[in-house]
Write a protein that holds these residues in place. Structure first.
Motif, short mmCIF file in Angstrom:
data_model
loop_
_atom_site.label_atom_id
_atom_site.label_comp_id
_atom_site.label_asym_id
_atom_site.label_seq_id
_atom_site.Cartn_x
_atom_site.Cartn_y
_atom_site.Cartn_z
N HIS A 93 0.83 -1.21 0.00
CA HIS A 93 0.00 0.00 0.00
C HIS A 93 0.87 1.25 0.00
CE1 HIS A 93 -3.09 2.89 1.35
NE2 HIS A 93 -3.92 2.06 0.75
N ALA A 94 1.93 1.23 0.78
CA ALA A 94 2.84 2.38 0.82
C ALA A 94 3.50 2.63 -0.53
CB ALA A 94 3.92 2.16 1.89
N LEU A 95 3.68 1.57 -1.33
CA LEU A 95 4.30 1.69 -2.64
C LEU A 95 3.30 2.04 -3.74
CD1 LEU A 95 6.77 -1.34 -2.48
CD2 LEU A 95 7.33 1.10 -2.31
N GLY A 96 2.05 2.25 -3.37
CA GLY A 96 1.05 2.68 -4.34
C GLY A 96 0.31 1.56 -5.02
N LEU A 97 0.48 0.32 -4.59
CA LEU A 97 -0.21 -0.81 -5.20
C LEU A 97 -1.60 -0.94 -4.59
CD1 LEU A 97 2.74 -3.38 -5.19
CD2 LEU A 97 2.15 -1.67 -6.92
N ARG A 98 -2.60 -1.16 -5.44
CA ARG A 98 -3.98 -1.21 -4.95
C ARG A 98 -4.71 -2.49 -5.36
NH1 ARG A 98 -1.87 1.90 -2.32
NH2 ARG A 98 -2.36 4.09 -1.90
#
Length: 305
Positions: A93-98
């Motif tokens: 989540h912190a890396l922008g993966l959803r």
């Protein structure tokens, strides 16, 4: 996110699969993924498929994100306990993966390191519940997450050709109740089975379906898949078509295109699998008259951290 938008709007959604490298150099995987730009809404990255060592799905998904390619992070429970799964989810989540596909994982005995120890503390339904907890901002131990909930778009796998219809119905319902918001099927070659699955199980539960289409490269390849892939049931008629074709590779593309066209008339979208032949996926979609309706975003210029 393009995949979530397509599914929410009722448009045909398209995803494709890439396999991480068996080594530390992701260049081939990234090159294959780049050829899918504009053809698919998101690229699904396998996580230790068939219990074989590969680069982590999380790492490859982040690299795809940096290329401006939307990804679907696969997360299997076989190799991680709940603490490791929680850590990877928060890190993703912190890396922008959803986008997330929650899986139990293939058994260790199916792979090339059969003496490895599996973990399997959770399975796909319990993993979906964990993701749903995090999305609601709940700390899995007690209280709330200090910075609010996550925003994962979680999906689950299903096999429309499962011999136990009642068992399939019950498990899909459990996955929906645990937080699944879409279904991605295993390879499906029986259109009637797919139609029944969508009409009798998925649609009443409000779950959009991405039907799995597998590129067959030759009759020998198809026979091998039938022999080693659990649940695979490629009809003999398709194997015979490949065996009789003057150009089996081209015939495999035609078969896949026919299946894509058939599937999108039944399900909301397709998930294409072309192991070590991802460059053929645009040819399949072109022959099927299908392309993602939205373009991929521009490459990221900075970290979302």
């Amino acid at each position: 996110m393009l995949l979530q938008q397509a599914l929410a709007s009722g448009r045909t959604a398209i995803t494709a699969e890439v396999t991480p490298p068996r080594g530390g150099d992701p260049s081939r995987t990234l090159a294959a993924a780049r050829q899918l730009r504009g053809w698919v809404h998101a690229i699904n990255v396998t996580d230790g498929s068939r219990a074989v060592m590969r680069m982590s799905s999380l790492a490859v998904c982040r690299l795809l994100q940096e290329e401006g390619l939307e990804s679907v992070l696969q997360m299997a429970c076989r190799d991680r306990n709940r603490i490791a799964l929680q850590a990877d989810l928060l890190g993703a989540h912190a890396l922008g993966l959803r986008n997330l596909l929650c899986l139990t994982g293939d058994p260790v005995r199916a792979g090339d390191q059969p003496t490895a120890r599996a973990v399997n503390e959770l399975e796909s339904v319990r993993l979906l519940r964990l993701v749903d907890q995090l999305n609601q901002g709940a700390d899995p131990v007690s209280g709330s997450l200090p910075d609010g909930g996550t925003a994962f778009f979680a999906g689950a796998a299903a096999d429309p050709q499962c011999p136990s219809w009642s068992g399939l119905r019950a498990r899909v319902r459990r996955k929906r109740d645990a937080g699944a918001r879409f279904l991605q099927t295993q390879m499906v070659t029986d259109a009637d089975a797919l139609r029944r699955f969508v009409e009798e199980i998925a649609a009443p539960l409000g779950l959009p379906v991405l039907a799995g289409v597998f590129l067959l490269k030759s009759a020998r390849n198809a026979a091998f898949i039938n022999r080693v892939v659990p649940g695979a049931n490629i009809p003999q008629a398709l194997i015979d078509r490949l065996a009789e074709a003057r150009d089996p590779a081209a015939e495999g593309i035609r078969i896949a295109a026919e299946q894509v066209a058939s599937c999108v008339a039944i399900a909301q979208g397709v998930h294409l699998m072309a192991i070590k032949a991802e460059e053929r996926i645009p040819l399949i979609l072109e022959q099927a008259g299908l392309r993602a309706e939205a373009t991929q975003p521009e490459p990221m210029l900075s970290s979302p951290c």
